[in-house]
Design an enzyme around this catalytic site. Structure first.
Site, PDB file in Angstrom:
ATOM      1  N   GLY A 284      32.777  51.102  41.757  1.00 48.66           N
ATOM      2  CA  GLY A 284      33.110  50.447  40.491  1.00 48.66           C
ATOM      3  C   GLY A 284      33.673  51.441  39.502  1.00 48.66           C
ATOM      4  N   GLY A 285      32.804  51.969  38.643  1.00 48.30           N
ATOM      5  CA  GLY A 285      33.210  52.841  37.540  1.00 48.30           C
ATOM      6  C   GLY A 285      34.197  53.936  37.916  1.00 48.30           C
TER       7      GLY A 285
ATOM      8  N   GLU B  97      24.808  47.389  48.592  1.00 48.46           N
ATOM      9  CA  GLU B  97      24.799  47.797  47.191  1.00 48.46           C
ATOM     10  C   GLU B  97      23.438  47.497  46.571  1.00 48.46           C
ATOM     11  OE1 GLU B  97      29.077  48.034  45.538  1.00 48.46           O
ATOM     12  OE2 GLU B  97      28.273  46.065  45.087  1.00 48.46           O
TER      13      GLU B  97
ATOM     14  N   GLY C  76      26.226  50.547  38.498  1.00 48.39           N
ATOM     15  CA  GLY C  76      26.561  50.781  37.096  1.00 48.39           C
ATOM     16  C   GLY C  76      25.460  51.470  36.303  1.00 48.39           C
TER      17      GLY C  76
ATOM     18  N   SER D 276      27.062  53.372  41.925  1.00 52.61           N
ATOM     19  CA  SER D 276      27.219  54.683  41.290  1.00 52.61           C
ATOM     20  C   SER D 276      27.718  55.763  42.246  1.00 52.61           C
ATOM     21  CB  SER D 276      25.918  55.114  40.607  1.00 52.61           C
ATOM     22  OG  SER D 276      25.543  54.168  39.623  1.00 52.61           O
TER      23      SER D 276
ATOM     24  N   ASN E  13      36.329  48.539  43.060  1.00 54.35           N
ATOM     25  CA  ASN E  13      36.032  47.214  42.517  1.00 54.35           C
ATOM     26  C   ASN E  13      36.191  47.325  41.007  1.00 54.35           C
ATOM     27  OD1 ASN E  13      34.997  44.803  41.667  1.00 54.35           O
ATOM     28  ND2 ASN E  13      32.878  45.233  42.255  1.00 54.35           N
TER      29      ASN E  13
ATOM     30  N   LYS F 172      36.227  44.986  38.811  1.00 54.12           N
ATOM     31  CA  LYS F 172      35.497  43.988  38.003  1.00 54.12           C
ATOM     32  C   LYS F 172      36.434  43.427  36.932  1.00 54.12           C
ATOM     33  CE  LYS F 172      31.414  46.509  39.269  1.00 54.12           C
ATOM     34  NZ  LYS F 172      30.034  46.884  38.998  1.00 54.12           N
TER      35      LYS F 172
ATOM     36  N   HIS G 246      29.372  39.658  45.556  1.00 56.91           N
ATOM     37  CA  HIS G 246      28.925  40.800  44.740  1.00 56.91           C
ATOM     38  C   HIS G 246      27.697  40.384  43.934  1.00 56.91           C
ATOM     39  CE1 HIS G 246      28.838  43.845  41.617  1.00 56.91           C
ATOM     40  NE2 HIS G 246      29.479  44.614  42.487  1.00 56.91           N
TER      41      HIS G 246
ATOM     42  N   GLU H 181      26.934  40.751  40.979  1.00 61.42           N
ATOM     43  CA  GLU H 181      27.248  40.145  39.672  1.00 61.42           C
ATOM     44  C   GLU H 181      27.657  38.682  39.840  1.00 61.42           C
ATOM     45  OE1 GLU H 181      30.030  43.181  38.508  1.00 61.42           O
ATOM     46  OE2 GLU H 181      28.366  44.615  38.468  1.00 61.42           O
TER      47      GLU H 181
END
Ligand code: PGA
Length: 260
Positions: A238-239, A171, A177, A217, A13, A15, A99, A101
């Site tokens: 994500g990251g 999640e 994050g 994470s 993802n 983002k 999501h 966010e």
């Protein structure tokens, strides 16, 4: 994971990260690193503007390109939005829905998530539906009730055949994050709970066919332990999905877990 009954999926993802140029650079960097073994589906969900660039750059590789959101309506006066049919038309298969966010910054609710899943399924897309509790909700000890409510509202109105086409991503918001991963046991507990809720609403065959991912994470250091759990069928990342070497390793991880 349980590849006998359901797919393992490693999904990135991105983002709001990477330009089209950076997307092409990422693709060139990751292609030679991709494992040949195919123990999972590999997907990267990118900003809508860069879907075409990602598709072009990743063509012929095993990575599929997905979207990060969609609008629940088929078309109409919704400036800036994009419909499920538009994504399907350009060859997108996976789309992230709900999501945390999107829920936090763009007023998405369990009800709009339900409508968006309907729109995705009607356009033959595979929705990756995000659910998860906040730190406060976990501290109050209401995460199981909350997750049951979120998932049941999200999939309300779906037939068993449609339910099997939905991917759920658990999640925990406190892990996104933050570098704070849920322990494999915590993640397994909730993923098993979500599967039990699906079993209760539908039946055992349907529940065992649904892929349930963990997100928050997830990285090259903790993925094997998480994927080793029986009800965790992959990751929404994500990251770590922004780095070609890391994401290639994550795509390789299910095969390694399977081979012990
Ligand atoms: P993270 O993000 O891996 O950077 O925690 C996961 C997500 O938000 O889907």
């Amino acid at each position: 994971m349980n590849r006998k009954y359901r797919k393992t999926i490693i999904a990135g993802n991105w983002k709001m990260n990477k330009t089209a140029t950076e997307t092409a650079q990422f693709a060139e960097a990751i292609k030679p690193l991709l494992p040949k073994t195919r123990a999972c589906e590999a997907v990267i969900c990118v900003p809508a503007l860069n879907i075409a660039a990602a598709q072009k750059a990743l063509k012929g590789s095993r990575i599929q390109v997905g979207a990060e959101t969609l609008h629940e309506a088929a078309s109409g006066a919704f400036t800036g939005e994009m419909a499920a049919g538009m994504l399907a038309d350009i060859g997108v298969k996976y789309v992230i829905i709900g999501h945390s966010e999107r829920r936090q910054y763009y007023n998405e609710t369990d009800f709009t998530v339900n409508q968006k899943i309907r729109a995705a399924l009607d356009a033959h897309l595979t929705p990756i539906v995000c659910v998860g509790e906040s730190l406060q909700q976990r501290e109050l000890g209401v995460e199981q009730e909350l997750l049951a409510y979120q998932v049941m509202t999200a999939v309300s109105g779906l037939s068993a055949a449609e339910m099997k086409r939905v991917v759920i991503a658990y999640e925990p918001i406190w892990a996104i994050g933050t570098g704070k991963t849920a322990t494999a046991e915590q993640a397994q507990e909730i993923c098993a709970h979500i599967r039990a809720c699906i079993r209760k609403k539908y039946d055992a065959r349907t529940a065992r066919a649904v892929s349930i991912l963990y997100g928050g994470s997830m990285n090259t250091g903790n993925a094997a332990e998480l994927l080793g759990m029986p009800d965790i069928d992959g990751g929404l990342i994500g990251g770590a999905s922004l780095k070609p070497a890391d994401f290639a390793k994550l795509i390789e991880c299910p095969a390694q877990v399977e081979n012990g």
